[in-house]
Design a protein around this motif. Sequence first.
Motif, short mmCIF file in Angstrom:
data_model
loop_
_atom_site.label_atom_id
_atom_site.label_comp_id
_atom_site.label_asym_id
_atom_site.label_seq_id
_atom_site.Cartn_x
_atom_site.Cartn_y
_atom_site.Cartn_z
N ALA A 100 0.82 -1.21 0.00
CA ALA A 100 0.00 0.00 0.00
C ALA A 100 0.85 1.26 0.00
O ALA A 100 0.32 2.38 -0.05
N GLY A 101 2.17 1.10 0.07
CA GLY A 101 3.07 2.24 0.00
C GLY A 101 3.38 2.89 1.33
O GLY A 101 3.92 4.00 1.38
N LEU A 102 3.05 2.22 2.46
CA LEU A 102 3.28 2.81 3.78
C LEU A 102 4.73 2.55 4.22
O LEU A 102 5.18 1.42 4.20
N PRO A 103 5.46 3.59 4.64
CA PRO A 103 6.80 3.37 5.17
C PRO A 103 6.73 2.53 6.44
O PRO A 103 5.92 2.78 7.33
N LEU A 104 7.61 1.54 6.54
CA LEU A 104 7.60 0.62 7.66
C LEU A 104 8.95 0.59 8.36
O LEU A 104 10.00 0.67 7.70
N GLY A 105 8.91 0.43 9.68
CA GLY A 105 10.13 0.34 10.46
C GLY A 105 10.03 -0.74 11.51
O GLY A 105 8.95 -1.26 11.81
N VAL A 106 11.18 -1.08 12.09
CA VAL A 106 11.27 -2.01 13.21
C VAL A 106 12.02 -1.31 14.33
O VAL A 106 13.02 -0.63 14.09
N ALA A 107 11.54 -1.47 15.56
CA ALA A 107 12.25 -1.00 16.74
C ALA A 107 12.30 -2.16 17.72
O ALA A 107 11.29 -2.51 18.33
N THR A 108 13.46 -2.78 17.84
CA THR A 108 13.60 -4.01 18.61
C THR A 108 14.66 -3.88 19.69
O THR A 108 15.62 -3.12 19.53
N SER A 109 14.49 -4.64 20.75
CA SER A 109 15.50 -4.70 21.81
C SER A 109 16.55 -5.77 21.51
O SER A 109 17.47 -5.96 22.32
N GLY A 110 16.42 -6.45 20.39
CA GLY A 110 17.40 -7.45 19.98
C GLY A 110 18.59 -6.82 19.29
O GLY A 110 18.54 -5.67 18.83
N GLN A 111 19.67 -7.58 19.18
CA GLN A 111 20.86 -7.10 18.49
C GLN A 111 20.63 -7.12 16.98
O GLN A 111 19.76 -7.82 16.47
N ARG A 112 21.46 -6.36 16.25
CA ARG A 112 21.22 -6.21 14.81
C ARG A 112 21.31 -7.53 14.06
O ARG A 112 20.46 -7.84 13.24
N SER A 113 22.34 -8.31 14.32
CA SER A 113 22.48 -9.56 13.58
C SER A 113 21.28 -10.48 13.82
O SER A 113 20.79 -11.14 12.91
N TYR A 114 20.79 -10.49 15.06
CA TYR A 114 19.62 -11.29 15.41
C TYR A 114 18.39 -10.79 14.66
O TYR A 114 17.65 -11.56 14.06
N ALA A 115 18.18 -9.47 14.70
CA ALA A 115 17.00 -8.89 14.06
C ALA A 115 17.02 -9.09 12.55
O ALA A 115 16.01 -9.47 11.95
N GLU A 116 18.15 -8.82 11.95
CA GLU A 116 18.25 -8.96 10.49
C GLU A 116 18.02 -10.41 10.08
O GLU A 116 17.36 -10.69 9.07
N GLY A 117 18.53 -11.34 10.88
CA GLY A 117 18.34 -12.75 10.56
C GLY A 117 16.88 -13.15 10.62
O GLY A 117 16.39 -13.89 9.75
#
Length: 225
Positions: A100-117
Motif C-alpha cells: 500500500a506504500g506505507l513506510p515501515l520500520g522495526v524498533a527491537t531490543s534485539g541485536q542487529r544480527s539477530y533482528a536482520e536474521g
Amino acid sequence: MELSAAVFDLDGTLIDSEPRNQVMWTWLFERHGAAHDPALIASFAGRRGREVLAELIHLFPGRTVEELFAEAVAYEHGPEAPPVGVVPGAVELVRALHEAGLPLGVATSGQRSYAEGLLDGLGVRDCFGAVVTADDVATGKPDPEGFLAACRGLGVPPERAVGFEDAPAGVAAIKAAGMTCVGVTTTVPAGALAAADHVVANLKEVDVLPGPALRVPGSGPSTSG
C-alpha cells in the motif's frame, strides 16, 4: 486519520519468540543458583537484556553483565531451546502495508544480527525502510528512543505513526514517543497492555484499508496515526 508510517517490535510481535526467551533467561538463573520467579523472568520481555541484567547483577556474585548476556544468548542455539513461530497475520500485514506504500520500520531490543536474521527468515526484510536495534540506541525500552529513531529514519513525525508491541515496556515506549499503539497479546494478557490504544490477539485481526489506514476490532474504520 490516514497513517503515514508503521513501526513494529520484533520479538513477540512479528515472531512468537518470547516463550523461548523466557526459557533462556530461566536457564541462566537456574545455572547460577540465582533467586527468581515467573514475574522476574517476565520483566525481561521487551527490554534490552543487558539493561535488565545490570539491574539484577547483585543476584550473580562475581559475574559481569557481558558474561551473563553472552551465556544467555548462547542458549538460543542449544538443542533444547524451544522453537519459535510467526505471529499469525504478521507477514501478511507487513506485506499488505508495504504494497500500500506505507513506510515501515522495526524498533527491537534485539541485536542487529539477530533482528536482520529473523526478518530475512520471514522474507520481509525488504519491506522495512528503518530497522533500529539494541545496538543503535543509548537507552532501551520503555524509553522511546528506538521508536523515535525509527520514525526519523522513515521521515515521518511520530504522531502520524502507529506502533505495534506485545510487552508493557514497549507499549510505554510507543506512547512516550507520541505514537498510536496497537498491543498484541502474544506475550502478556490484555490487561497488561491497557496503556495501548487498541489491543488485538494477533495481527490477523488488523485490516488494511485504502488510504492506507488500519481497522482493528472496536476501533471504527481506522486508527489515528
